[in-house]
Design an enzyme around this catalytic site. Structure first.
Site, PDB file in Angstrom:
ATOM      1  N   ASP A 246      -3.462 -34.580  33.053  1.00  0.00           N
ATOM      2  CA  ASP A 246      -2.414 -34.720  32.034  1.00  0.00           C
ATOM      3  C   ASP A 246      -1.125 -34.021  32.460  1.00  0.00           C
ATOM      4  O   ASP A 246      -1.152 -32.914  32.980  1.00  0.00           O
ATOM      5  CB  ASP A 246      -2.891 -34.137  30.701  1.00  0.00           C
ATOM      6  CG  ASP A 246      -3.944 -35.012  30.053  1.00  0.00           C
ATOM      7  OD1 ASP A 246      -4.366 -36.014  30.674  1.00  0.00           O
ATOM      8  OD2 ASP A 246      -4.355 -34.693  28.924  1.00  0.00           O
TER       9      ASP A 246
ATOM     10  N   ASP B 247     -10.111 -43.779  27.998  1.00  0.00           N
ATOM     11  CA  ASP B 247     -10.220 -42.426  28.553  1.00  0.00           C
ATOM     12  C   ASP B 247     -11.611 -42.208  29.151  1.00  0.00           C
ATOM     13  O   ASP B 247     -12.523 -43.027  28.962  1.00  0.00           O
ATOM     14  CB  ASP B 247      -9.941 -41.430  27.414  1.00  0.00           C
ATOM     15  CG  ASP B 247      -9.108 -40.259  27.882  1.00  0.00           C
ATOM     16  OD1 ASP B 247      -9.151 -39.949  29.083  1.00  0.00           O
ATOM     17  OD2 ASP B 247      -8.430 -39.652  27.036  1.00  0.00           O
TER      18      ASP B 247
HETATM   19  C1  GLA Z   1      -6.806 -37.287  27.802  1.00  0.00           C
HETATM   20  C2  GLA Z   1      -5.688 -38.189  28.312  1.00  0.00           C
HETATM   21  C3  GLA Z   1      -4.407 -37.898  27.544  1.00  0.00           C
HETATM   22  C4  GLA Z   1      -4.633 -38.096  26.058  1.00  0.00           C
HETATM   23  C5  GLA Z   1      -5.774 -37.210  25.604  1.00  0.00           C
HETATM   24  C6  GLA Z   1      -6.222 -37.461  24.188  1.00  0.00           C
HETATM   25  O1  GLA Z   1      -6.572 -35.957  28.111  1.00  0.00           O
HETATM   26  O2  GLA Z   1      -5.492 -37.988  29.669  1.00  0.00           O
HETATM   27  O3  GLA Z   1      -3.365 -38.732  27.999  1.00  0.00           O
HETATM   28  O4  GLA Z   1      -4.924 -39.453  25.802  1.00  0.00           O
HETATM   29  O5  GLA Z   1      -6.933 -37.427  26.412  1.00  0.00           O
HETATM   30  O6  GLA Z   1      -7.234 -36.572  23.874  1.00  0.00           O
END
Ligand code: GLA
Length: 525
Positions: A222, A167
């Site tokens: 997301d 991430d």
């Molecule tokens: C980010 C990623 C998500 C998830 C969250 C976990 O937002 O894009 O897919 O992994 O972190 O905190």
């Protein structure tokens, strides 16, 4: 490995120079080797499950991951190609103040992260983990890899991780290309091939440079908050991601995020449409729903082999929108390995739509007479001259393969009954020979050649492959002559090719552990 690293460094140095992203875009994938050209991973889009969409952080623990691994097997998803599974940002490790190394949060994962990996591998599944390129993960509940890249990648290798999502939270001041390049080099140095999933949500336009460093990259933000499937947002993401189709191919994929199919709030039509879009876009098929309590309809959608065949096609083309009339979009640009084409019509309106799909609109000869295989009705019709008429319900899709032949073969869909072979010798100093086998199954139509063993095995290990139709048995024989007491380990690589297109399949790796109870005298092997 060294030659490859040199190519990577030269390529990245060139990209970092001030010649501009547009130039990089044209040359990156064509000129540089991809990460996959070395490790053979993710030659088709990765398939698996991650907890975030359904669960967020709180409920993640060893029990949830093990129950999900079990459900991948009992639901038939493993046999349909899903393999990668593990915790996302599930508070699974912390950094040990004494030595700076990562250590398992044993309260949540009592078997340890290595123990959880062993469980997953023995289920015939592969181990996915999660970390962050910055100082901390997004919630700040876990440490990130910044300034610990080498150590952390070594630890992930020791935990026997096969897929790592990295991430981009808490990365203030970090250069995105340099950071992910450092992480890739650290992964190579750790010596375990890992599917490298970049997660910058499209930041830094990874589709322009990340094919040499990783196997997939998130293209958008997301898809939903935990437990809250959001149809509108998912569709925005699908339409943004499809535009990037030129950048995807075997070993390097655009990732429009984990799937929401089967989450609360979606209709059956929406589940089917979502899955079809992810299939035609050659998107990673990472399920995000609760696999322990799926409806029959969700299981049928997620395991529809005819749709999965489009996603897992060896040519690895990403389909995209070729026409949009109001609420109806036509998706094509997805030639398949047998000469057929995948197409779909998607109706985002509130009324049923009568859709004319003309062959010319989907890149086919307007005069052609072609068969159409409906991938959700599982029926073949035709030959159709000039095109196809279809009625599509609201929020639904009609998805087809179109071909001049009345046959629609399935490409290789590979699964295994285990990725970990363990041996333990009895007490005694006399040499022993022991054998165990794993089975690799293919759901594809054309029988595969025998999997080829990469000939770099340690002296104590022999690996032999026997074909029997769609099942191949891989027998490992260990000979303990001359071995010292202790644990001996080998990572075995097998390679294969799809016979119609000649395209390489994803390399198949598995671990062999041999525990020797006492020093063994030399003897016959
Ligand atoms: C980010 C990623 C998500 C998830 C969250 C976990 O937002 O894009 O897919 O992994 O972190 O905190």
């Amino acid at each position: 490995m060294r030659g490859y690293q040199a190519i990577l460094m030269v390529a990245v140095a060139a990209w970092s120079a001030a010649e501009g992203l547009a130039q990089q875009q044209k040359s990156a994938v064509a000129a540089a080797k991809t990460a996959a050209s070395e490790d053979g991973l993710a030659m088709t889009p990765p398939m698996g499950w991650y907890p975030w969409n359904q669960f967020g952080q709180g409920p993640q623990n060893e029990t949830l991951i093990k129950q999900t691994a079990d459900a991948l097997v009992t639901s038939g998803m493993r046999e349909a190609g899903y393999s990668y599974v593990g915790p996302d940002e599930g508070i699974c490790f912390f950094r040990n103040d004494n030595n700076g190394q990562l250590a398992t949060n044993l309260k949540r994962y009592p078997s340890g992260l290595r123990g959880l990996g062993d469980y997953i591998h023995k289920k015939g599944l592969k181990y996915a983990l999660y970390t962050d390129a910055g100082t901390h993960t997004c919630s700040k509940a876990m440490p990130g890899t910044k300034d610990h890249e080498q150590d952390d990648m070594r630890t992930f290798a020791e935990w026997r991780c096969d897929y790592l999502k990295i991430d981009w939270c808490n990365t203030k001041g970090q250069d995105v290309v340099k950071t992910y390049t450092t992480l890739r080099e650290a992964q190579l140095a750790a010596g375990r091939p890992v599917v490298h999933a970049l997660c910058t949500w499209g930041g830094g336009q990874p589709w322009k440079w990340a094919a040499a460093i990783g196997h997939l990259w998130r293209t958008t933000e997301d898809i939903c908050g935990p437990g809250r499937a959001n149809w509108g947002k998912a569709m925005q993401i699908a339409f943004a991601n499809q535009r990037l189709y030129r950048h995807a191919g075997p070993g390097h994929w655009n990732d429009p995020d984990m799937m929401i199919t089967g989450m609360r709030g979606l209709s059956e039509a929406q589940n089917r449409s979502f899955f079809s879009l992810w299939c035609i876009m050659a998107a990673p098929l990472i399920a995000g729903n609760d696999l322990r309590s799926m409806s029959k309809s969700t299981v049928e959608i997620l395991t529809n082999l005819e749709a999965i065949a489009v996603n897992q096609d060896p040519l690895g083309k990403q389909g995209h929108v070729v026409r949009k009339d109001g609420k109806v979009s036509i998706w094509a640009g997805k030639p398949l390995y047998d000469g057929s084409q995948a197409i779909l019509a998607f109706n985002q309106g509130t009324e049923p739509a009568d859709v004319q799909i003309k062959w010319v609109d989907v890149g086919l000869n307007e005069k052609a007479e072609l068969y159409a295989r409906n991938l959700w009705m599982h029926e073949t019709t035709g030959p159709h001259a000039g095109g196809l008429s279809v009625n599509v319900a609201p929020n639904d899709v009609a998805m087809f393969r179109i071909s001049k032949n009345n046959a629609f073969p399935i490409p290789p869909i590979i699964s295994a009954d285990s990725y970990l072979v363990t041996f333990r010798t009895g007490d005694g100093t006399t040499a022993q020979s022991l054998s165990k086998a794993i089975r690799i199954t293919d759901k594809g139509t054309n029988a595969l050649p025998a999997w080829k063993v990469t000939p770099n095995l340690p002296d104590w290990l022999d690996v032999a492959v026997v074909r029997d139709g769609q099942v191949q048995t891989v027998t490992c024989t260990v000979s303990t002559a001359g071995l010292e007491k202790g644990l001996h380990h080998a990572l075995v690589r097998l390679d294969n090719k799809e016979p119609v297109s000649g395209r390489p399949l994803s390399a198949f790796y598995f671990d062999v552990d041999l525990e020797v109870a006492q020093d063994v005298r030399d003897g016959h092997r």
